[in-house]
Design a protein around this motif. Structure first.
Motif, mmCIF file in Angstrom:
data_model
loop_
_atom_site.group_PDB
_atom_site.id
_atom_site.type_symbol
_atom_site.label_atom_id
_atom_site.label_comp_id
_atom_site.label_asym_id
_atom_site.label_seq_id
_atom_site.Cartn_x
_atom_site.Cartn_y
_atom_site.Cartn_z
ATOM 1 N N ILE A 1 15.611 -37.015 -30.304
ATOM 2 C CA ILE A 1 15.306 -35.814 -31.079
ATOM 3 C C ILE A 1 16.584 -35.107 -31.493
ATOM 4 C CG2 ILE A 1 14.093 -33.606 -31.067
ATOM 5 C CD1 ILE A 1 12.405 -36.282 -31.001
ATOM 6 N N PHE A 2 17.568 -35.030 -30.604
ATOM 7 C CA PHE A 2 18.865 -34.452 -30.965
ATOM 8 C C PHE A 2 19.445 -35.190 -32.173
ATOM 9 C CE2 PHE A 2 18.671 -31.815 -27.415
ATOM 10 C CZ PHE A 2 19.818 -31.048 -27.281
ATOM 11 N N GLU A 3 19.350 -36.510 -32.156
ATOM 12 C CA GLU A 3 19.895 -37.315 -33.248
ATOM 13 C C GLU A 3 19.150 -37.055 -34.553
ATOM 14 O OE1 GLU A 3 20.484 -42.041 -34.396
ATOM 15 O OE2 GLU A 3 20.107 -41.451 -32.315
ATOM 16 N N LYS A 4 17.825 -36.959 -34.482
ATOM 17 C CA LYS A 4 17.032 -36.744 -35.694
ATOM 18 C C LYS A 4 17.237 -35.349 -36.270
ATOM 19 C CE LYS A 4 13.510 -40.114 -34.317
ATOM 20 N NZ LYS A 4 13.856 -41.085 -35.370
ATOM 21 N N GLU B 1 8.395 -32.614 -36.830
ATOM 22 C CA GLU B 1 7.195 -32.850 -36.015
ATOM 23 C C GLU B 1 6.735 -34.299 -36.132
ATOM 24 O OE1 GLU B 1 5.601 -31.794 -40.070
ATOM 25 O OE2 GLU B 1 7.315 -31.265 -38.820
ATOM 26 N N GLU B 2 6.909 -34.903 -37.327
ATOM 27 C CA GLU B 2 6.564 -36.307 -37.510
ATOM 28 C C GLU B 2 7.596 -37.210 -36.839
ATOM 29 O OE1 GLU B 2 5.875 -37.260 -41.584
ATOM 30 O OE2 GLU B 2 4.452 -35.614 -41.905
ATOM 31 N N GLU B 3 8.857 -36.791 -36.864
ATOM 32 C CA GLU B 3 9.908 -37.569 -36.215
ATOM 33 C C GLU B 3 9.672 -37.628 -34.704
ATOM 34 O OE1 GLU B 3 12.208 -39.259 -37.691
ATOM 35 O OE2 GLU B 3 11.940 -38.515 -39.730
ATOM 36 N N GLY C 1 6.736 -39.901 -34.097
ATOM 37 C CA GLY C 1 7.125 -41.291 -34.329
ATOM 38 C C GLY C 1 7.942 -41.859 -33.188
ATOM 39 N N ALA C 2 8.881 -41.057 -32.663
ATOM 40 C CA ALA C 2 9.699 -41.525 -31.538
ATOM 41 C C ALA C 2 8.839 -41.784 -30.319
ATOM 42 C CB ALA C 2 10.780 -40.484 -31.217
ATOM 43 N N VAL C 3 7.880 -40.912 -30.042
ATOM 44 C CA VAL C 3 6.990 -41.094 -28.900
ATOM 45 C C VAL C 3 6.128 -42.339 -29.090
ATOM 46 C CG1 VAL C 3 5.005 -40.103 -27.682
ATOM 47 C CG2 VAL C 3 6.966 -38.663 -28.264
ATOM 48 N N GLU C 4 5.637 -42.539 -30.294
ATOM 49 C CA GLU C 4 4.769 -43.697 -30.542
ATOM 50 C C GLU C 4 5.522 -45.018 -30.368
ATOM 51 O OE1 GLU C 4 1.500 -46.043 -31.496
ATOM 52 O OE2 GLU C 4 1.701 -43.969 -30.786
ATOM 53 N N LYS C 5 6.764 -45.081 -30.809
ATOM 54 C CA LYS C 5 7.554 -46.300 -30.622
ATOM 55 C C LYS C 5 7.776 -46.587 -29.138
ATOM 56 C CE LYS C 5 10.108 -46.443 -34.984
ATOM 57 N NZ LYS C 5 11.444 -46.428 -35.632
ATOM 58 N N ALA C 6 8.103 -45.544 -28.388
ATOM 59 C CA ALA C 6 8.305 -45.724 -26.953
ATOM 60 C C ALA C 6 7.005 -46.140 -26.269
ATOM 61 C CB ALA C 6 8.851 -44.443 -26.335
#
Length: 805
Positions: A462-465, A479-481, A484-489
């Motif tokens: 999230i820091f990176e995004k 909020e989508e980022e 998306g990160a949670v879904e990939k993990a």
């Protein structure tokens, strides 16, 4: 009030004050603290032997701030960071002193700035303090410090003396010169006006500076350049029109027209034949084709069916300005919210108001049927629940927060509420879109302690995004980022559970290596992952202990979290004067990938984003009118036709904004309502007067369904083109049907005086296909869609026959 001569006086004051403060703080940086903004040189701390312990601590803080800014800057240059620090000190001190002067004008504060050392508040303070605080200059400085601390309780974003943006204070000579400028007789009447602080924000960067930034590069190169290039003051009548027809309109529909806003919202557009539908009731089917046999007068009298809107608790009626500047929309929205709360209190006697949370008590239950206690709390409720704003400029966050705070204070003053009895405003929803802090070592130190380990990895993502937040602002779909990160993990976790760690190696290459240690087989973690990420950010941002670098890191994390929180909400109303022009360099690829119909103009992205943030609400904006007809905006127009609909679109023409553009005002809805069009561009000096007349006279509108333009070339909103001409275009060929027109080569008259006439010079009985004269297209004044033929050609003349032969 703010005519051109008044604005010129204020602009001169702001320019002189900025120059004075910038020179003062540059001198302090160089002479006192061993920092040279002109060269970027930084002296070692042990070389500053002339400083006492307090100022040595300030020197240390300034160096920590410098390194913090460099860590978060793409260039990492010391000169750029030091220039930013000087600029921040200058605008913070200017804003603070102007805020105190405005507080005096509203009776919030005993005179403290208006007469400098002779001010009544300071004279009283000096008598009580005696000689304990030193000479007059030192005592006055400490008096102002005490005021800053008192105001910081409600408005820390501006008055926090320990924030790095406002750590320094001008020396006595510079302070007195600044106070003399603030108290100039030409400015005396302006301090009581709500718009004054907005104009100060507007003029802090001069027109020359904005022009220079626009000329130096085609696209904005950084967040400051983007902010400065798009500082365009929104005229009050435009603010009122858009707010009346969004926030006012929402409440009007919720109450089915039974609201006093119909009298106070002077620009609220109402149709004479509006029919409010009951819950679940559907509007009758409309004809598939436009009714070509009806005149505009008859079309405007057709029934307009308004879908049912549930009556909401006003605490859940949210408004957002995603490019808020000094918050002009929020100031006027405050007026409407006051009336809405008053009406909601009365409506609770007979209606159930819809609330988002089941445990939220009703207004009457919250205040135990004490109307006076409720009324006293309304200004706080508006700031804490209703008005939201985002900007990429930290000055805007200061000014917007101050503007709303002063507006709340005025409301309490009008109620006769004493300062000691006014509710404390504990939070504001005005945020600055900034990247998360850039210190990688502090980030790793923070995330290393999070459990399970994958939570720390997600926080780092999230820091990176958030790196693009400074330039993309509210266009960053954070909020989508996060989702998306949670879904990939989660997918990587489920794959590992299913096939084992070795079988999931390919997923690591695609999605990154996740550490699921300590998670076991707990799938419920993923249901709470987003909230746990935000909880972790919130917890860290609330830390106040540690060295300066850690406090700065936590402060920026808090700002980043506040930005995420605002972006995750959904709104009933979005109001904006969005930035326009070329896309900024850094987030260029992100914007193109996430806003496919961007049309390479920044304001299109804001419109598309606003529709998502207010999916069931209304969006009001003023913008460059290029999206109405320009060929390059065709895909954007078609997306509006399929996903949303302008319910109002007014061409305002030139001279509305401080920019060389034609403008238009629009209100968008997701409901299939015929659009009301109007063209006021011919009245460029009288837009306010003509806009008011337009809103009170329904006969001046042109009403059309948006899909009637889908067959026009490039889907242009050619609303002034006659319907028969629009119907002449074919969706297959996008050309005028040959059954109506036959395009031929133009003619050249050899004797203009003999062959040509205007339509006013010839008897109409002699004009026609088999008559003496026929119509000739021979150019016309500029018209965006259609212009009637004005010229006639003599066709039974012998010379003309010879030409034809």
């Amino acid at each position: 009030m703010f005519d051109q001569s008044t604005r010129n006086r204020l602009q001169k004051f702001v320019a002189e004050a900025r120059t004075l403060l910038a020179e003062e703080f540059t001198r302090q940086f160089q002479q006192d603290y061993g920092l040279d903004p002109s060269t970027g040189e930084v002296s070692a701390l042990d070389a500053l032997r002339h400083l006492d312990s307090a100022r040595l601590e300030t020197a240390r803080l300034l160096r920590d701030t410098l390194e913090h800014y460099r860590a978060g800057s793409p260039s990492g240059g010391a000169r750029e960071a030091l220039d930013r620090m000087v600029r921040e000190q200058a605008f913070t001190i200017l804003n603070r002193l102007c805020a105190l002067r405005m507080a005096e004008a509203r009776g919030i504060l005993l005179e403290s700035v208006g007469q400098a050392y002779q001010s009544k508040g300071f004279q009283l303070y000096a008598r009580l303090a005696g000689t304990a605080l030193g000479d007059t200059g030192g005592a006055y400085r400490n008096y102002l410090y005490s005021l800053f601390d008192e105001f910081a309780v409600d408005l820390a974003v501006l008055f926090d003396r320990y924030a790095p943006t406002g750590r320094l204070f001008p020396r006595e000579t510079a302070l007195l010169e600044l106070l003399t400028k603030i108290n100039h007789p030409d400015l005396e009447t302006l301090w009581a006006q709500d718009e004054t602080i907005g104009w100060i924000y507007q003029y802090f960067n001069s027109q020359e500076e904005r022009r220079q930034m626009r000329a130096e590069s085609q696209a904005p190169r950084n967040s400051r350049e983007l902010a400065v290039r798009n500082q365009f003051f929104t005229p009050r009548y435009v603010v009122e029109f858009l707010t009346d027809n969004t926030l006012g309109r929402i409440w009007y529909e919720m109450t089915q027209g039974q609201t006093a806003l119909v009298h106070s919202c002077r620009y609220l557009v109402r149709r004479p034949t509006e029919i409010f539908l009951a819950p679940g009731e559907q509007a009758p089917e409309q004809p598939a084709e436009p009714q070509a046999d009806l005149s505009q007068e008859e079309l405007l009298k057709q029934p307009v069916y308004i879908s049912h809107r549930p009556l909401k608790d006003p605490r859940t009626l949210r408004m957002l300005d995603p490019a808020c500047g000094s918050m002009h929309f929020g100031l006027y929205a405050f007026d409407l919210y006051e009336r809405i709360y008053e009406e909601a209190w009365a409506l609770e006697e007979t209606h159930t108001l819809e609330r988002e949370e089941a445990d939220m008590p009703s207004l009457r239950a919250e205040y135990r049927n004490d109307y006076e206690a409720f009324r006293r709390d309304v200004p706080r409720l508006i700031l804490e629940y209703n008005i939201h704003g985002i900007d990429i400029d930290p000055r805007a966050a200061q000014i917007a927060g101050l503007s709303l705070w002063l507006r709340a204070q005025r409301a309490w003053l009008e109620q006769g509420v004493r300062a000691t009895d006014r509710p404390r405003i504990e939070r504001s929803n005005v945020v600055c879109a900034e990247p998360m802090p850039g210190e990688k070592d502090l980030l790793r130190e923070f995330t290393a302690g999070l459990r399970p380990a994958v939570l720390g990895q997600l926080v780092e993502q999230i820091f990176e995004k958030m790196e693009l937040a400074g330039e993309a602002g509210s266009l960053l779909k954070i909020e989508e980022e996060i989702a998306g990160a949670v879904e990939k993990a989660r997918q990587a976790f489920e794959l590992e559970i299913k096939v084992g760690r070795q079988g999931a190696l390919f997923a690591e290459a695609e999605q990154g290596r996740f550490d699921f240690s300590g998670l076991g087989r707990r799938t419920q973690f993923w249901e709470q992952a987003e909230e746990r990420i935000l909880d972790a950010l919130r917890d860290y941002s609330e830390q106040t202990e540690g060295n300066t670098r850690r406090r700065l890191f936590a402060r920026d994390a808090a700002r980043g979290f506040a930005f995420i929180d605002v972006c995750r909400k959904r709104y009933d109303v979005v109001l904006m004067n969005p930035p326009f022009g070329d896309l900024p360099n850094r987030p260029l690829n992100y914007l193109r990938n996430n806003y496919r119909e961007l049309s390479e103009n920044l304001y299109c992205g804001f419109i598309l984003r606003a529709r998502k943030l207010a999916a069931d609400g209304l969006v009001g904006f003023i913008s460059d009118r290029s999206f109405v007809i320009k060929q390059s905006f065709e895909s954007f127009r078609r997306q509006l036709m399929t996903e949303t609909s302008p319910i109002i679109l007014i061409d305002l023409g030139w001279n509305v904004l401080d920019a060389n553009v034609e403008t238009c005002c629009s209100v968008l809805s997701n409901l299939p309502t015929p659009t009301l069009f109007a063209d006021l561009s011919a009245n460029s000096d009288l837009q306010e007067e003509h806009l008011f007349r337009l809103c009170t006279d329904n006969q001046q509108w042109i009403t059309e369904r948006l899909d009637t333009f889908s067959h026009m070339p490039f889907a242009a909103y050619a609303y002034s083109t006659p319907l028969w001409m629009r119907q002449a275009y074919s969706i297959e060929s996008n050309r005028v049907s040959n059954s109506l027109f036959q395009v031929m080569r133009g003619m050249a008259g050899a004797n203009s005086e003999q062959l040509f006439r205007t339509v006013t010079e010839v008897d109409p009985c002699e004009v026609g296909e088999v008559k003496k004269w026929f119509f000739l297209q021979k150019g016309s004044p500029y018209s965006p869609f259609y212009y009637p033929t004005e010229y006639l050609l003599l066709h039974d003349n012998g010379i003309f026959k010879n030409v034809l032969s």
